[in-house]
Scaffold this motif. Structure first.
Motif, short mmCIF file in Angstrom:
data_model
loop_
_atom_site.label_atom_id
_atom_site.label_comp_id
_atom_site.label_asym_id
_atom_site.label_seq_id
_atom_site.Cartn_x
_atom_site.Cartn_y
_atom_site.Cartn_z
N ARG A 14 72.04 -65.37 56.97
CA ARG A 14 73.47 -65.66 57.11
C ARG A 14 73.96 -65.31 58.51
NH1 ARG A 14 77.45 -61.92 53.98
NH2 ARG A 14 76.68 -60.58 55.62
N GLU A 15 73.53 -64.17 59.02
CA GLU A 15 73.95 -63.77 60.37
C GLU A 15 73.42 -64.72 61.43
OE1 GLU A 15 76.29 -61.52 60.90
OE2 GLU A 15 76.33 -61.40 58.72
N ARG A 16 72.20 -65.18 61.25
CA ARG A 16 71.63 -66.14 62.21
C ARG A 16 72.34 -67.48 62.11
NH1 ARG A 16 65.64 -64.83 63.78
NH2 ARG A 16 65.65 -62.59 63.42
N ARG A 17 72.74 -67.87 60.90
CA ARG A 17 73.52 -69.11 60.73
C ARG A 17 74.87 -68.98 61.44
NH1 ARG A 17 75.88 -70.61 54.99
NH2 ARG A 17 77.20 -68.89 55.65
N ARG A 18 75.51 -67.85 61.28
CA ARG A 18 76.80 -67.63 61.96
C ARG A 18 76.65 -67.68 63.47
NH1 ARG A 18 79.37 -62.67 58.38
NH2 ARG A 18 80.00 -63.97 56.62
N ALA A 19 75.58 -67.08 63.98
CA ALA A 19 75.34 -67.11 65.43
C ALA A 19 75.12 -68.54 65.91
CB ALA A 19 74.14 -66.23 65.79
N ALA A 20 74.40 -69.33 65.14
CA ALA A 20 74.16 -70.73 65.52
C ALA A 20 75.46 -71.51 65.51
CB ALA A 20 73.15 -71.37 64.57
N ALA A 21 76.34 -71.22 64.56
CA ALA A 21 77.63 -71.92 64.50
C ALA A 21 78.49 -71.59 65.71
CB ALA A 21 78.36 -71.55 63.20
N GLU A 22 78.40 -70.37 66.20
CA GLU A 22 79.20 -69.96 67.36
C GLU A 22 78.82 -70.73 68.62
OE1 GLU A 22 79.13 -65.75 67.88
OE2 GLU A 22 79.93 -65.38 65.88
N VAL A 23 77.56 -71.10 68.74
CA VAL A 23 77.12 -71.84 69.93
C VAL A 23 77.01 -73.34 69.63
CG1 VAL A 23 75.97 -69.88 70.99
CG2 VAL A 23 74.67 -71.41 69.50
N ASP A 24 77.52 -73.76 68.47
CA ASP A 24 77.55 -75.15 68.06
C ASP A 24 76.15 -75.76 68.01
OD1 ASP A 24 78.97 -77.32 67.09
OD2 ASP A 24 79.20 -78.21 69.07
N ALA A 25 75.21 -75.02 67.46
CA ALA A 25 73.84 -75.49 67.31
C ALA A 25 73.65 -75.96 65.87
CB ALA A 25 72.86 -74.39 67.66
N GLU A 26 74.07 -77.20 65.61
CA GLU A 26 74.09 -77.72 64.24
C GLU A 26 72.72 -77.69 63.57
OE1 GLU A 26 75.63 -79.18 60.73
OE2 GLU A 26 76.69 -78.38 62.47
N ALA A 27 71.67 -78.06 64.28
CA ALA A 27 70.33 -78.06 63.69
C ALA A 27 69.92 -76.65 63.29
CB ALA A 27 69.31 -78.66 64.64
N ASP A 28 70.20 -75.67 64.14
CA ASP A 28 69.87 -74.28 63.81
C ASP A 28 70.70 -73.79 62.63
OD1 ASP A 28 67.97 -74.10 65.78
OD2 ASP A 28 69.28 -73.04 67.20
N ARG A 29 71.97 -74.17 62.60
CA ARG A 29 72.84 -73.77 61.49
C ARG A 29 72.30 -74.32 60.18
NH1 ARG A 29 76.23 -75.33 58.13
NH2 ARG A 29 76.29 -77.46 58.88
N ARG A 30 71.90 -75.58 60.18
CA ARG A 30 71.33 -76.19 58.97
C ARG A 30 70.02 -75.50 58.58
NH1 ARG A 30 72.59 -81.12 61.54
NH2 ARG A 30 70.36 -81.43 61.87
N HIS A 31 69.20 -75.16 59.58
CA HIS A 31 67.94 -74.47 59.30
C HIS A 31 68.20 -73.15 58.58
CE1 HIS A 31 64.01 -72.62 59.81
NE2 HIS A 31 64.64 -71.57 60.30
N TRP A 32 69.09 -72.33 59.11
CA TRP A 32 69.34 -71.03 58.50
C TRP A 32 70.02 -71.14 57.15
CZ3 TRP A 32 66.25 -67.48 59.67
CH2 TRP A 32 65.69 -67.45 60.95
N ASN A 33 70.82 -72.18 56.96
CA ASN A 33 71.40 -72.42 55.64
C ASN A 33 70.28 -72.74 54.64
OD1 ASN A 33 74.00 -72.64 54.22
ND2 ASN A 33 73.25 -74.69 53.76
N ALA A 34 69.31 -73.54 55.08
CA ALA A 34 68.17 -73.84 54.21
C ALA A 34 67.35 -72.58 53.91
CB ALA A 34 67.28 -74.91 54.86
N VAL A 35 67.22 -71.70 54.89
CA VAL A 35 66.51 -70.44 54.66
C VAL A 35 67.23 -69.61 53.59
CG1 VAL A 35 65.81 -68.23 55.69
CG2 VAL A 35 65.42 -70.37 56.94
N MET A 36 68.56 -69.56 53.69
CA MET A 36 69.34 -68.82 52.69
C MET A 36 69.10 -69.38 51.30
SD MET A 36 72.86 -68.51 54.87
CE MET A 36 73.86 -68.10 53.47
#
Length: 58
Positions: A14-36
């Motif tokens: 979740r923390e890594r997803r939030r960090a990805a959202a802050e830098v607008d890294a949509e692919a990373d945000r989706r990745h960490w959501n999938a990990v969750m």
């Protein structure tokens, strides 16, 4: 999950997803959501938001 347990692994993702959202890294945000979701699937862990978060719809 071995090092942190189900809850710790979920929170780390979740923390890594939030960090990805802050830098607008949509692919990373989706990745960490999938990990969750995978942590939830493999362990049965379900994160329960605190009452204040649930009340505002977060």
């Amino acid at each position: 999950m071995t090092m942190h347990g189900a809850q710790g692994a979920w929170i780390e993702a979740r923390e890594r997803r939030r960090a990805a959202a802050e830098v607008d890294a949509e692919a990373d945000r989706r990745h960490w959501n999938a990990v969750m979701r995978e942590v939830e699937r493999q362990t049965g862990y379900r994160h329960q938001a605190d009452t204040a978060t649930r009340m505002v719809g977060g």
